[in-house]
Design a protein around this motif. Sequence first.
Motif, PDB file in Angstrom:
ATOM      1  N   THR A 160      20.852 -36.914-102.128  1.00  0.00           N
ATOM      2  CA  THR A 160      20.261 -35.627-101.767  1.00  0.00           C
ATOM      3  C   THR A 160      21.288 -34.535-102.026  1.00  0.00           C
ATOM      4  OG1 THR A 160      21.052 -35.700 -99.491  1.00  0.00           O
ATOM      5  CG2 THR A 160      18.908 -36.712 -99.940  1.00  0.00           C
ATOM      6  N   TYR A 161      20.826 -33.286-102.018  1.00  0.00           N
ATOM      7  CA  TYR A 161      21.748 -32.160-102.169  1.00  0.00           C
ATOM      8  C   TYR A 161      22.853 -32.234-101.112  1.00  0.00           C
ATOM      9  CZ  TYR A 161      18.126 -29.899-105.069  1.00  0.00           C
ATOM     10  OH  TYR A 161      17.214 -29.598-106.039  1.00  0.00           O
ATOM     11  N   SER A 162      22.458 -32.535 -99.863  1.00  0.00           N
ATOM     12  CA  SER A 162      23.431 -32.553 -98.769  1.00  0.00           C
ATOM     13  C   SER A 162      24.453 -33.664 -98.941  1.00  0.00           C
ATOM     14  CB  SER A 162      22.709 -32.718 -97.425  1.00  0.00           C
ATOM     15  OG  SER A 162      21.847 -31.639 -97.178  1.00  0.00           O
ATOM     16  N   GLU A 163      24.004 -34.831 -99.349  1.00  0.00           N
ATOM     17  CA  GLU A 163      24.940 -35.943 -99.559  1.00  0.00           C
ATOM     18  C   GLU A 163      25.925 -35.610-100.670  1.00  0.00           C
ATOM     19  OE1 GLU A 163      22.094 -39.745 -98.315  1.00  0.00           O
ATOM     20  OE2 GLU A 163      21.993 -38.895-100.334  1.00  0.00           O
ATOM     21  N   ALA A 164      25.446 -35.051-101.768  1.00  0.00           N
ATOM     22  CA  ALA A 164      26.329 -34.697-102.888  1.00  0.00           C
ATOM     23  C   ALA A 164      27.347 -33.644-102.469  1.00  0.00           C
ATOM     24  CB  ALA A 164      25.504 -34.198-104.064  1.00  0.00           C
ATOM     25  N   SER A 165      26.906 -32.652-101.708  1.00  0.00           N
ATOM     26  CA  SER A 165      27.820 -31.597-101.256  1.00  0.00           C
ATOM     27  C   SER A 165      28.873 -32.152-100.312  1.00  0.00           C
ATOM     28  CB  SER A 165      27.034 -30.481-100.559  1.00  0.00           C
ATOM     29  OG  SER A 165      26.229 -29.793-101.486  1.00  0.00           O
ATOM     30  N   GLU A 166      28.463 -33.073 -99.440  1.00  0.00           N
ATOM     31  CA  GLU A 166      29.428 -33.689 -98.524  1.00  0.00           C
ATOM     32  C   GLU A 166      30.486 -34.460 -99.304  1.00  0.00           C
ATOM     33  OE1 GLU A 166      31.296 -34.349 -95.136  1.00  0.00           O
ATOM     34  OE2 GLU A 166      29.299 -33.440 -95.002  1.00  0.00           O
ATOM     35  N   LEU A 167      30.068 -35.251-100.265  1.00  0.00           N
ATOM     36  CA  LEU A 167      31.014 -36.041-101.052  1.00  0.00           C
ATOM     37  C   LEU A 167      31.942 -35.171-101.892  1.00  0.00           C
ATOM     38  CD1 LEU A 167      28.662 -38.946-102.212  1.00  0.00           C
ATOM     39  CD2 LEU A 167      30.435 -39.039-100.451  1.00  0.00           C
ATOM     40  N   ALA A 168      31.474 -33.977-102.249  1.00  0.00           N
ATOM     41  CA  ALA A 168      32.268 -33.098-103.107  1.00  0.00           C
ATOM     42  C   ALA A 168      33.586 -32.681-102.461  1.00  0.00           C
ATOM     43  CB  ALA A 168      31.458 -31.850-103.460  1.00  0.00           C
ATOM     44  N   TYR A 169      33.678 -32.775-101.142  1.00  0.00           N
ATOM     45  CA  TYR A 169      34.907 -32.368-100.454  1.00  0.00           C
ATOM     46  C   TYR A 169      35.982 -33.449-100.460  1.00  0.00           C
ATOM     47  CZ  TYR A 169      32.567 -28.179 -98.767  1.00  0.00           C
ATOM     48  OH  TYR A 169      31.918 -26.965 -98.699  1.00  0.00           O
ATOM     49  N   PHE A 170      35.673 -34.609-101.011  1.00  0.00           N
ATOM     50  CA  PHE A 170      36.655 -35.691-101.032  1.00  0.00           C
ATOM     51  C   PHE A 170      37.311 -35.794-102.407  1.00  0.00           C
ATOM     52  CE2 PHE A 170      33.967 -36.584 -97.451  1.00  0.00           C
ATOM     53  CZ  PHE A 170      34.848 -37.077 -96.492  1.00  0.00           C
ATOM     54  N   ASP A 171      38.560 -36.258-102.414  1.00  0.00           N
ATOM     55  CA  ASP A 171      39.417 -36.199-103.606  1.00  0.00           C
ATOM     56  C   ASP A 171      38.843 -36.914-104.813  1.00  0.00           C
ATOM     57  OD1 ASP A 171      41.151 -34.910-101.916  1.00  0.00           O
ATOM     58  OD2 ASP A 171      42.434 -36.650-101.568  1.00  0.00           O
ATOM     59  N   HIS A 172      38.135 -38.016-104.608  1.00  0.00           N
ATOM     60  CA  HIS A 172      37.737 -38.863-105.731  1.00  0.00           C
ATOM     61  C   HIS A 172      36.344 -38.533-106.253  1.00  0.00           C
ATOM     62  CE1 HIS A 172      35.661 -41.448-102.674  1.00  0.00           C
ATOM     63  NE2 HIS A 172      36.667 -41.029-101.939  1.00  0.00           N
ATOM     64  N   PHE A 206      32.713 -32.723-108.150  1.00  0.00           N
ATOM     65  CA  PHE A 206      31.457 -31.987-108.109  1.00  0.00           C
ATOM     66  C   PHE A 206      31.681 -30.803-107.181  1.00  0.00           C
ATOM     67  CE2 PHE A 206      27.307 -31.307-105.978  1.00  0.00           C
ATOM     68  CZ  PHE A 206      26.478 -31.127-107.080  1.00  0.00           C
ATOM     69  N   HIS A 207      31.317 -29.592-107.649  1.00  0.00           N
ATOM     70  CA  HIS A 207      31.564 -28.430-106.807  1.00  0.00           C
ATOM     71  C   HIS A 207      30.517 -28.375-105.697  1.00  0.00           C
ATOM     72  CE1 HIS A 207      32.295 -24.276-105.557  1.00  0.00           C
ATOM     73  NE2 HIS A 207      33.469 -24.429-106.124  1.00  0.00           N
ATOM     74  N   PRO A 208      30.944 -28.262-104.421  1.00  0.00           N
ATOM     75  CA  PRO A 208      29.981 -28.340-103.311  1.00  0.00           C
ATOM     76  C   PRO A 208      28.929 -27.233-103.312  1.00  0.00           C
ATOM     77  CG  PRO A 208      32.174 -27.701-102.524  1.00  0.00           C
ATOM     78  CD  PRO A 208      32.329 -28.150-103.940  1.00  0.00           C
ATOM     79  N   ARG A 209      29.194 -26.094-103.973  1.00  0.00           N
ATOM     80  CA  ARG A 209      28.220 -25.000-103.972  1.00  0.00           C
ATOM     81  C   ARG A 209      27.176 -25.142-105.078  1.00  0.00           C
ATOM     82  NH1 ARG A 209      30.464 -19.107-103.082  1.00  0.00           N
ATOM     83  NH2 ARG A 209      28.268 -18.906-102.457  1.00  0.00           N
ATOM     84  N   THR A 210      27.269 -26.176-105.871  1.00  0.00           N
ATOM     85  CA  THR A 210      26.332 -26.353-106.975  1.00  0.00           C
ATOM     86  C   THR A 210      24.886 -26.406-106.492  1.00  0.00           C
ATOM     87  OG1 THR A 210      28.036 -27.626-108.134  1.00  0.00           O
ATOM     88  CG2 THR A 210      25.783 -27.801-108.973  1.00  0.00           C
ATOM     89  N   VAL A 211      24.676 -26.984-105.342  1.00  0.00           N
ATOM     90  CA  VAL A 211      23.299 -27.164-104.861  1.00  0.00           C
ATOM     91  C   VAL A 211      22.677 -25.860-104.341  1.00  0.00           C
ATOM     92  CG1 VAL A 211      23.846 -29.534-104.241  1.00  0.00           C
ATOM     93  CG2 VAL A 211      23.906 -27.768-102.475  1.00  0.00           C
ATOM     94  N   GLU A 212      23.504 -24.876-103.989  1.00  0.00           N
ATOM     95  CA  GLU A 212      22.996 -23.659-103.339  1.00  0.00           C
ATOM     96  C   GLU A 212      21.853 -22.978-104.098  1.00  0.00           C
ATOM     97  OE1 GLU A 212      25.868 -20.744-102.165  1.00  0.00           O
ATOM     98  OE2 GLU A 212      27.094 -22.199-101.106  1.00  0.00           O
ATOM     99  N   PRO A 213      22.027 -22.680-105.381  1.00  0.00           N
ATOM    100  CA  PRO A 213      20.955 -21.967-106.080  1.00  0.00           C
ATOM    101  C   PRO A 213      19.709 -22.820-106.314  1.00  0.00           C
ATOM    102  CG  PRO A 213      23.063 -21.801-107.256  1.00  0.00           C
ATOM    103  CD  PRO A 213      23.187 -22.899-106.265  1.00  0.00           C
ATOM    104  N   LEU A 214      19.830 -24.142-106.225  1.00  0.00           N
ATOM    105  CA  LEU A 214      18.758 -25.035-106.664  1.00  0.00           C
ATOM    106  C   LEU A 214      17.893 -25.569-105.529  1.00  0.00           C
ATOM    107  CD1 LEU A 214      20.893 -27.152-109.166  1.00  0.00           C
ATOM    108  CD2 LEU A 214      19.599 -25.066-109.642  1.00  0.00           C
ATOM    109  N   GLU A 215      18.441 -25.601-104.329  1.00  0.00           N
ATOM    110  CA  GLU A 215      17.773 -26.294-103.234  1.00  0.00           C
ATOM    111  C   GLU A 215      16.427 -25.678-102.876  1.00  0.00           C
ATOM    112  OE1 GLU A 215      19.161 -28.502 -99.139  1.00  0.00           O
ATOM    113  OE2 GLU A 215      20.378 -26.866 -99.941  1.00  0.00           O
TER     114      GLU A 215
END
Length: 438
Positions: free
Chosen positions: A233-245, A248-257
């Motif tokens: 989901t958008y939320s899961e991807a954004s959460e994972l984006a904050y981890f080093d490995h 993916f930029h966490p704000r990518t989902v903002e315009p699309l959701e």
Amino acid sequence: MSDKVIRLGGGHLGNPESMGHLAQYLKHFVGRKFIVVSAVPALSAILSGNMATVLQREPEHDVLLTQLLSVHRNITSKEASDAYRQLAEQASGLLKGIALIGDYSRALKDQVLSFSEKLTAEIVKTIWPESQVLLPEQIGLQTTADYGSASFLAANNDYLKSLPAGSFIIPGTYGITENNKIARTGKTSADYTAAFLTRSLGVERLELWDLDFDFQRADPAIINNPEVIKRLTYSEASELAYFDHYSFHPRTVEPLESTHIPIEVLSSASSDGVVETVINTETFIEDQIVKSVACTDDISLLKLDGPGVGLKPGILARVTTQLNKAGINIKSVITSQTSINFILSEENGDKALSLVKGMGFSSVTDISVLKDLSLIGIVGHGMQHAYGVSAKIFTAVANNHINVVISGSGASDLVSYLVVSKSDKEKSVREIYSAFFG
């Protein structure tokens, strides 16, 4: 005429196979193709490195120019175009001016760093001579004036839709403020730029040409060949984006959701456009609930302890306001009636401690910062509604004698946090991963 928006990471430019596959993939599409590029890592390193030292010593013009030109030559095996050389001269001139003045604003820093993407776009044009470079200035890509972390506001859609069929290269990560100044939307935020253009143009999906680090179930440096996550989901991807490995930029989902536009991560291993991961609004809950065991060492823990912490109003608000004024980002807050714990980046721990100690809280008996920690994030929708998930997590760490410094769950249905010593990070990831994925 239909449009396609695809994000191309700068690291692919040095990979002829990946670039060849993308060129073949794009040939299957007749229409406008907007390729949003992030910076070649070497260009970003050169310019950010010079920005970091510009006030201590003036950059040597000839040395800097040689470095920038060599990046072009190493990737393309060709001499730089006039446009590339002019941009390199401009970047060098700006840095020299900053050194002479002895100071610079955030706006000027953004302007210098934006050359890493501008130069990258010119490298792509050298590789694909039939393409055309479109600068954010040309397409009216407007942003707020929050330099370094700006938000996109608008684009000149009429101009974009008046363009003929063809390939257009757009430097990612920056736009133009109301006062016509360059404002960057964050480091490596071409994903966010591409997402905003996707929504503005009404394109049916955003395509990411591979990721530097795939959406895998764990850090591949710890777990051997973990499976790629197929659906997020958008939320899961954004959460994972904050981890080093993950890359993916966490704000990518903002315009699309709000318009439910999906994001597809395409494999660069072929020209077939094979989709590795789909990110959308559909909440797909897997049998084991957990989708990833993520981790990062980039944390410190600011602790405010005292028996009256839960009774005294305003402590949390005062601290967050003070840290915000100092430009310190709070990753997360975990609280109890006797303790408030701020998860910060590793570099901001001491600075935050100094600021908060001077605030004078009568109900706080101890303020400290803990370092040498790692944050483990167990991510997956449905965690708060599935029996046994938390028990499985804590059983895995307890059975292996791993001390949990602090834990937090319940604020979100998709993530539980554990803070452990750095020395326990790899063991924690392995044991929790084994508990859910065998």
